[in-house]
Design a protein around this motif. Sequence first.
Motif, mmCIF file in Angstrom:
data_model
loop_
_atom_site.group_PDB
_atom_site.id
_atom_site.type_symbol
_atom_site.label_atom_id
_atom_site.label_comp_id
_atom_site.label_asym_id
_atom_site.label_seq_id
_atom_site.Cartn_x
_atom_site.Cartn_y
_atom_site.Cartn_z
ATOM 1 N N VAL A 17 13.198 28.355 -14.256
ATOM 2 C CA VAL A 17 14.512 28.463 -14.894
ATOM 3 C C VAL A 17 15.080 27.079 -15.184
ATOM 4 O O VAL A 17 15.207 26.256 -14.275
ATOM 5 N N GLY A 42 24.622 28.884 -15.626
ATOM 6 C CA GLY A 42 24.483 27.558 -15.030
ATOM 7 C C GLY A 42 25.785 26.980 -14.515
ATOM 8 O O GLY A 42 25.838 25.804 -14.126
ATOM 9 N N LYS A 43 26.835 27.782 -14.472
ATOM 10 C CA LYS A 43 28.142 27.275 -14.023
ATOM 11 C C LYS A 43 28.083 26.784 -12.576
ATOM 12 O O LYS A 43 28.499 25.675 -12.266
ATOM 13 N N THR A 45 25.493 26.047 -10.837
ATOM 14 C CA THR A 45 24.573 24.913 -10.732
ATOM 15 C C THR A 45 25.282 23.616 -11.117
ATOM 16 O O THR A 45 25.155 22.595 -10.425
ATOM 17 N N GLN A 84 31.629 29.830 -4.666
ATOM 18 C CA GLN A 84 31.587 31.201 -5.156
ATOM 19 C C GLN A 84 31.313 32.189 -4.020
ATOM 20 O O GLN A 84 31.914 33.255 -3.954
ATOM 21 N N HIS B 251 19.635 21.078 -2.897
ATOM 22 C CA HIS B 251 18.541 21.554 -3.768
ATOM 23 C C HIS B 251 18.225 20.576 -4.893
ATOM 24 O O HIS B 251 19.106 19.966 -5.429
HETATM 25 N N1 LIG Z 1 18.817 27.663 -5.581
HETATM 26 C C1 LIG Z 1 18.264 28.246 -6.663
HETATM 27 N N2 LIG Z 1 16.955 28.518 -6.687
HETATM 28 C C2 LIG Z 1 16.387 29.092 -7.765
HETATM 29 N N3 LIG Z 1 17.050 29.427 -8.876
HETATM 30 C C3 LIG Z 1 18.362 29.181 -8.926
HETATM 31 C C4 LIG Z 1 19.048 28.583 -7.829
HETATM 32 N N4 LIG Z 1 20.345 28.457 -8.157
HETATM 33 C C5 LIG Z 1 20.478 28.971 -9.398
HETATM 34 N N5 LIG Z 1 19.286 29.394 -9.877
HETATM 35 C C6 LIG Z 1 19.055 29.956 -11.215
HETATM 36 O O1 LIG Z 1 19.645 29.109 -12.165
HETATM 37 C C7 LIG Z 1 20.307 29.856 -13.167
HETATM 38 C C8 LIG Z 1 21.768 29.485 -13.209
HETATM 39 O O2 LIG Z 1 22.405 30.014 -12.074
HETATM 40 P P1 LIG Z 1 23.936 29.752 -11.741
HETATM 41 O O3 LIG Z 1 24.218 28.308 -11.908
HETATM 42 O O4 LIG Z 1 24.206 30.357 -10.437
HETATM 43 O O5 LIG Z 1 24.680 30.573 -12.898
HETATM 44 P P2 LIG Z 1 26.197 31.067 -12.996
HETATM 45 O O6 LIG Z 1 26.970 30.433 -11.903
HETATM 46 O O7 LIG Z 1 26.629 30.612 -14.355
HETATM 47 O O8 LIG Z 1 26.159 32.539 -12.895
HETATM 48 C C9 LIG Z 1 20.074 31.326 -12.843
HETATM 49 O O9 LIG Z 1 18.970 31.756 -13.604
HETATM 50 C C10 LIG Z 1 19.740 31.307 -11.371
HETATM 51 O O10 LIG Z 1 18.868 32.359 -11.056
#
Ligand SMILES: Nc1ncnc2c1ncn2[C@@H]1O[C@H](COP(=O)(O)OP(=O)(O)O)[C@@H](O)[C@H]1O
Lengths: 299, 251
Positions: A17, A42-43, A45, A84, B251
């Motif tokens: 991803v 990705g918010k 993240t 969150q 991470h």
């Molecule tokens: N620690 C992690 N390990 C693997 N994949 C992750 C992790 N954190 C987020 N992702 C992936 O990265 C993408 C963005 O996630 P995230 O930032 O949580 O989105 P949002 O907050 O906008 O809903 C998603 O596809 C999620 O599955």
Amino acid sequence: MAPAIEVRQAYKRYGDVQALDGVDLSVEPGEFFALLGPNGAGKTTLISVLAGLARADRGEVRVMGYDVRVNYREARRALGVVPQELVFDPFFTVRETLRIQSGYFGLRRNDAWIDEVIERLDLTAKANANMRSLSGGMKRRVLVAQALVHKPPVIILDEPTAGVDVELRQGLWEFVRQLNAAGHTIVLTTHYLEEAETLCGRVAMLKNGRVVALDTTRNVLAGVSGIHLKLKLDPDRLPVELAERSVPGPEGYRVLPIQSHDETPDIMIALRRDGVTVQELELLQPDLEEAFVQIMGRR
Amino acid sequence: MTGFRTLLYKEMLRFWKVSFQTVAAPIITALLYLLVFSHVLEGRVQVYPGVPYTAFLIPGLAMMSLLQNAFANSSSSVIQSKVTGNIIFILLPPLSHAEFYWAYVVAAVVRGLMVGLGVFSVTLVTVAVPVPHPFWALAFAIMGGAILGALGLIAGIWADKFDQLATFQNFIIVPLTFLAGVFYSIHSLPPFWQAVSHLNPFFYMIDGFRFGFFDASDVPPGRSLFVVGVCFAVLSFVALQMIKRGWKLRH
Ligand SMILES: Nc1ncnc2c1ncn2[C@@H]1O[C@H](COP(=O)(O)OP(=O)(O)O)[C@@H](O)[C@H]1O
Ligand SMILES: [Mg+2]
């Protein structure tokens, strides 16, 4: 003055991803900013990268001018994050939690401010209760309080109102609005777009790790959908030149996109000329929800 | 310094709030060991001339409890925070890498010392054990607790789940402490196993610690302290690097 938040060409990959795919973003001090996007955009993240909980593979990320890796201590001191996920430490009471959090930021005699935050967030009755015994909404309030113990100039709230009752939502926004008025930069993500619309001066929309829209809330609203005129007509027909422009609408109504309010009289004249009377007329202002759907549908 | 002090306070408050399980229970366990082993072996085994077996056993048991609880403290705290997600409360603030490291290690030493001292005091009801060299004993107690605290921190950071941590504990920590000569002197072992024991850093902690009580040891205490010190320095370096890189934390 350095931007409160500055992200340049940030990339972050998790396995297959691409969670952040070249994000550029800058938030000025004092702004009330919304970060919007569907689940998985990705918010979180991006927030994690800002907070140092995750590390960008590439790119430059700064908080109040401090690089989140090189000057991690200054950057973290400038930032308060409401996560969150509803996390808590089951060993401690609300007050212990806040005192400890305050100590982590190097603040020892911080009880006056802790008391104020407790009161503002309506936690007084629960101040000495164990975290385990608190309801979800109460735990959320403690998370907000924890983010504020060190009075950070920049506050990020990641879906703070998800699963929270209406009363708390309003109280929370009132508090956050006051923090913003007092000079704090606020960044929030939310699923309730009407909240973002009323609160935020500027919005960024994220999709698949990219910024697909970044503008003032007003421009996003204006630029995307324009204004619509919703009409109930008798007889229910439009003159040819107007019929070409009409868009699908609710049963029994005709919907016409218009550029500005100035067009309304001309449309009225055209209808009268054709022998059609207007029974109802409503101006549909664009809302963020609609803008969101349209922007996300593009590309 | 306030950051360090707060994290240390939090780590100590954490085990103190459940001190029945974290301090009292291990003391009772050690007491049971003592009752069973001394009952079976008293009068049959003599390790040092003139020292009854029960007296020989007490410092080893105290040290073993100290080591295991120091490890348990840092490792369980870190894995619990990771699994429940509240680790972010210490990842978000501006704590330095060293503050993070030392807070966990010192808290582990404190819990270890409390348990070790508890075991020692409680077992005194069976037989009085003299302490001719208290500073040697204390030095090894602190260094042993610090080493196990650092190991616990490393294991806690490494593990993703509780059962991985249990594996680490059951297959590394427990055998190394048991085989370090808690229940015997390695002089009673065949030469091959004596040599193997000398590769076990836990052996030096317990041997040096016991010197504080019996004025006798398998290895001169100065050399043991050196080995233990080098061990701690290496582990500290490794743990600090892990924290600095955010390995498995950021991470
Ligand atoms: N620690 C992690 N390990 C693997 N994949 C992750 C992790 N954190 C987020 N992702 C992936 O990265 C993408 C963005 O996630 P995230 O930032 O949580 O989105 P949002 O907050 O906008 O809903 C998603 O596809 C999620 O599955
Ligand atoms: Mg999210």
